[in-house]
Write a protein that holds these residues in place. Structure first.
Motif, PDB file in Angstrom:
ATOM      1  N   LEU A 274       0.838  -1.193   0.000  1.00  0.00           N
ATOM      2  CA  LEU A 274       0.000   0.000   0.000  1.00  0.00           C
ATOM      3  C   LEU A 274       0.879   1.251   0.000  1.00  0.00           C
ATOM      4  O   LEU A 274       1.977   1.258   0.553  1.00  0.00           O
ATOM      5  CB  LEU A 274      -0.886   0.017   1.253  1.00  0.00           C
ATOM      6  CG  LEU A 274      -1.956  -1.067   1.325  1.00  0.00           C
ATOM      7  CD1 LEU A 274      -2.569  -1.109   2.716  1.00  0.00           C
ATOM      8  CD2 LEU A 274      -3.035  -0.839   0.276  1.00  0.00           C
ATOM      9  N   ASN A 275       0.377   2.305  -0.621  1.00  0.00           N
ATOM     10  CA  ASN A 275       1.131   3.564  -0.699  1.00  0.00           C
ATOM     11  C   ASN A 275       0.892   4.389   0.554  1.00  0.00           C
ATOM     12  O   ASN A 275       0.193   5.394   0.555  1.00  0.00           O
ATOM     13  CB  ASN A 275       0.706   4.360  -1.939  1.00  0.00           C
ATOM     14  CG  ASN A 275       1.491   5.653  -2.067  1.00  0.00           C
ATOM     15  OD1 ASN A 275       2.642   5.752  -1.625  1.00  0.00           O
ATOM     16  ND2 ASN A 275       0.877   6.660  -2.665  1.00  0.00           N
ATOM     17  N   GLY A 276       1.475   3.947   1.659  1.00  0.00           N
ATOM     18  CA  GLY A 276       1.296   4.649   2.920  1.00  0.00           C
ATOM     19  C   GLY A 276       1.934   3.861   4.043  1.00  0.00           C
ATOM     20  O   GLY A 276       2.504   2.784   3.832  1.00  0.00           O
ATOM     21  N   SER A 277       1.837   4.390   5.261  1.00  0.00           N
ATOM     22  CA  SER A 277       2.433   3.725   6.418  1.00  0.00           C
ATOM     23  C   SER A 277       1.367   3.025   7.246  1.00  0.00           C
ATOM     24  O   SER A 277       0.189   3.386   7.211  1.00  0.00           O
ATOM     25  CB  SER A 277       3.184   4.734   7.286  1.00  0.00           C
ATOM     26  OG  SER A 277       2.291   5.714   7.796  1.00  0.00           O
ATOM     27  N   LEU A 278       1.796   1.999   7.981  1.00  0.00           N
ATOM     28  CA  LEU A 278       0.920   1.225   8.841  1.00  0.00           C
ATOM     29  C   LEU A 278       1.443   1.310  10.267  1.00  0.00           C
ATOM     30  O   LEU A 278       2.580   0.938  10.541  1.00  0.00           O
ATOM     31  CB  LEU A 278       0.873  -0.239   8.389  1.00  0.00           C
ATOM     32  CG  LEU A 278       0.242  -0.495   7.014  1.00  0.00           C
ATOM     33  CD1 LEU A 278       0.622  -1.874   6.500  1.00  0.00           C
ATOM     34  CD2 LEU A 278      -1.287  -0.388   7.106  1.00  0.00           C
ATOM     35  N   ARG A 279       0.611   1.814  11.180  1.00  0.00           N
ATOM     36  CA  ARG A 279       1.032   1.989  12.573  1.00  0.00           C
ATOM     37  C   ARG A 279      -0.027   1.429  13.507  1.00  0.00           C
ATOM     38  O   ARG A 279      -1.216   1.720  13.352  1.00  0.00           O
ATOM     39  CB  ARG A 279       1.262   3.469  12.902  1.00  0.00           C
ATOM     40  CG  ARG A 279       2.336   4.134  12.087  1.00  0.00           C
ATOM     41  CD  ARG A 279       2.611   5.550  12.573  1.00  0.00           C
ATOM     42  NE  ARG A 279       3.110   5.573  13.955  1.00  0.00           N
ATOM     43  CZ  ARG A 279       3.512   6.688  14.565  1.00  0.00           C
ATOM     44  NH1 ARG A 279       3.469   7.844  13.937  1.00  0.00           N
ATOM     45  NH2 ARG A 279       3.962   6.633  15.804  1.00  0.00           N
ATOM     46  N   ILE A 280       0.413   0.637  14.473  1.00  0.00           N
ATOM     47  CA  ILE A 280      -0.495   0.153  15.510  1.00  0.00           C
ATOM     48  C   ILE A 280      -0.379   1.092  16.702  1.00  0.00           C
ATOM     49  O   ILE A 280       0.719   1.325  17.225  1.00  0.00           O
ATOM     50  CB  ILE A 280      -0.152  -1.293  15.924  1.00  0.00           C
ATOM     51  CG1 ILE A 280      -0.381  -2.243  14.745  1.00  0.00           C
ATOM     52  CG2 ILE A 280      -1.014  -1.719  17.122  1.00  0.00           C
ATOM     53  CD1 ILE A 280      -0.006  -3.686  15.028  1.00  0.00           C
ATOM     54  N   LEU A 281      -1.506   1.658  17.107  1.00  0.00           N
ATOM     55  CA  LEU A 281      -1.536   2.634  18.196  1.00  0.00           C
ATOM     56  C   LEU A 281      -2.322   2.107  19.387  1.00  0.00           C
ATOM     57  O   LEU A 281      -3.364   1.473  19.219  1.00  0.00           O
ATOM     58  CB  LEU A 281      -2.178   3.942  17.716  1.00  0.00           C
ATOM     59  CG  LEU A 281      -1.515   4.654  16.535  1.00  0.00           C
ATOM     60  CD1 LEU A 281      -2.319   5.903  16.180  1.00  0.00           C
ATOM     61  CD2 LEU A 281      -0.071   5.022  16.852  1.00  0.00           C
ATOM     62  N   ASP A 282      -1.824   2.398  20.580  1.00  0.00           N
ATOM     63  CA  ASP A 282      -2.568   2.116  21.798  1.00  0.00           C
ATOM     64  C   ASP A 282      -3.620   3.209  22.003  1.00  0.00           C
ATOM     65  O   ASP A 282      -3.514   4.311  21.458  1.00  0.00           O
ATOM     66  CB  ASP A 282      -1.639   2.091  23.005  1.00  0.00           C
ATOM     67  CG  ASP A 282      -0.732   0.873  23.023  1.00  0.00           C
ATOM     68  OD1 ASP A 282      -1.168  -0.180  22.521  1.00  0.00           O
ATOM     69  OD2 ASP A 282       0.405   0.980  23.518  1.00  0.00           O
TER      70      ASP A 282
END
Length: 293
Positions: A274-282
């Motif tokens: 995918l053209n973007g970032s993936l972040r897991i947030l609390d």
């Protein structure tokens, strides 16, 4: 008073059918350091050339709306919240301004008063409420008074954020919305929000989260701005994950679930480039904080 440090969490709004009414706060922060008095306002930041560094900055405008007698200061901004990405970048500035005015002016504003001021500035209450209270917040605002109720979220829940590199202005995104929608469509959409909140308030998150995906108020009209929404939702469903929605006005896409499941989803999404970032947030369960040094 010495330095003041204000920290405001990023927010995600429009969960499911809770358009302009349901928001969540996350562990992604907008920090403002209030330094010495100046002859003119000076805002130091690295948010790009489009963000003013003087009295036109939204933080300063918010300060002066709360208390126009506050003397100019130098402000330094340290932010992890991307601008115009549906994660409450404008809300964080507004809430920071309210907190700073309250401290510098010794105003002793209650949280309810702060929420009302923020709602008046933004035109809706869910993002400022979540930023001030933390957790998930359900709110309503009639143009005069905002009412907000927070719902505590369990520690094992988080959100996977797909953040596109290009932002979308709220003005452009709002322009996609219809002026009117069908009555039955509105009834269905609002009823799903009601059931979602009722289940969430009882701690039945596994049953609640699928209702996040039933919105009829804004997602159908904004989907062409974020074509990845259906793609991410489809992959999540294959993993048994339900709770994907368009965050705020977009373009960020959020998926709420158990953090272990979100790690699985991130691995699968990384495979499709995918053209973007993936972040897991609390989830932030404290809300905006202020401390002096």
């Amino acid at each position: 008073m010495g330095k003041i440090i204000v920290r405001v969490p990023a927010t995600s709004a429009n969960l499911g059918s809770g358009m302009d009414s349901i928001g969540i706060a996350f562990h992604l922060y907008f920090t403002v350091i209030v330094e010495e008095e100046m002859d003119k306002w000076q805002v130091n930041h690295a948010q790009g050339k489009g963000i003013p560094t003087d009295e036109r900055n939204l933080i300063v405008q918010s300060i002066l709306k709360v208390n126009p007698t506050i003397h100019p200061h130098q402000l330094t901004v340290i932010s992890d919240v991307p601008v115009t990405h549906g994660l409450g970048s404008s809300t964080t500035a507004v809430v920071a301004g309210i907190k700073i005015a309250n401290a510098l002016g010794d105003m002793n504003l209650s949280i309810e008063e702060q929420i009302n001021m923020g709602a008046k500035m933004e035109g809706h209450a869910e993002s400022v409420s979540a930023a001030l209270l933390g957790n998930m917040v359900a709110s309503t605002y009639d143009g005069k008074i905002a009412t907000a109720v927070d719902v505590k979220m369990p520690d094992d829940l988080g959100a996977l954020m797909y953040i596109r590199p290009d932002g979308i202005s709220e003005k452009d995104s709002r322009a996609k919305l219809p002026k009117d929608i069908n009555l039955m469509q509105a009834v269905y959409s609002s009823s799903t929000a009601n059931v979602f909140l009722a289940l969430a308030s009882q701690g039945k998150w596994e049953q609640a989260l699928p209702f996040v995906e039933n919105d009829q108020f804004h997602e159908p009209y904004r989907k062409d701005l974020v074509p990845e929404l259906d793609q991410i939702r489809e992959i999540a469903h294959k993993l048994g994950i339900y709770g994907t929605y368009l965050s705020g006005a977009g373009p960020t896409i959020a998926t709420i679930s158990n953090k272990n499941k979100l790690s699985e989803l991130r691995i699968e999404l990384q495979k499709i480039n995918l053209n973007g970032s993936l972040r897991i947030l609390d989830i932030d369960n404290v809300g905006a904080t202020l401390r002096g040094e």
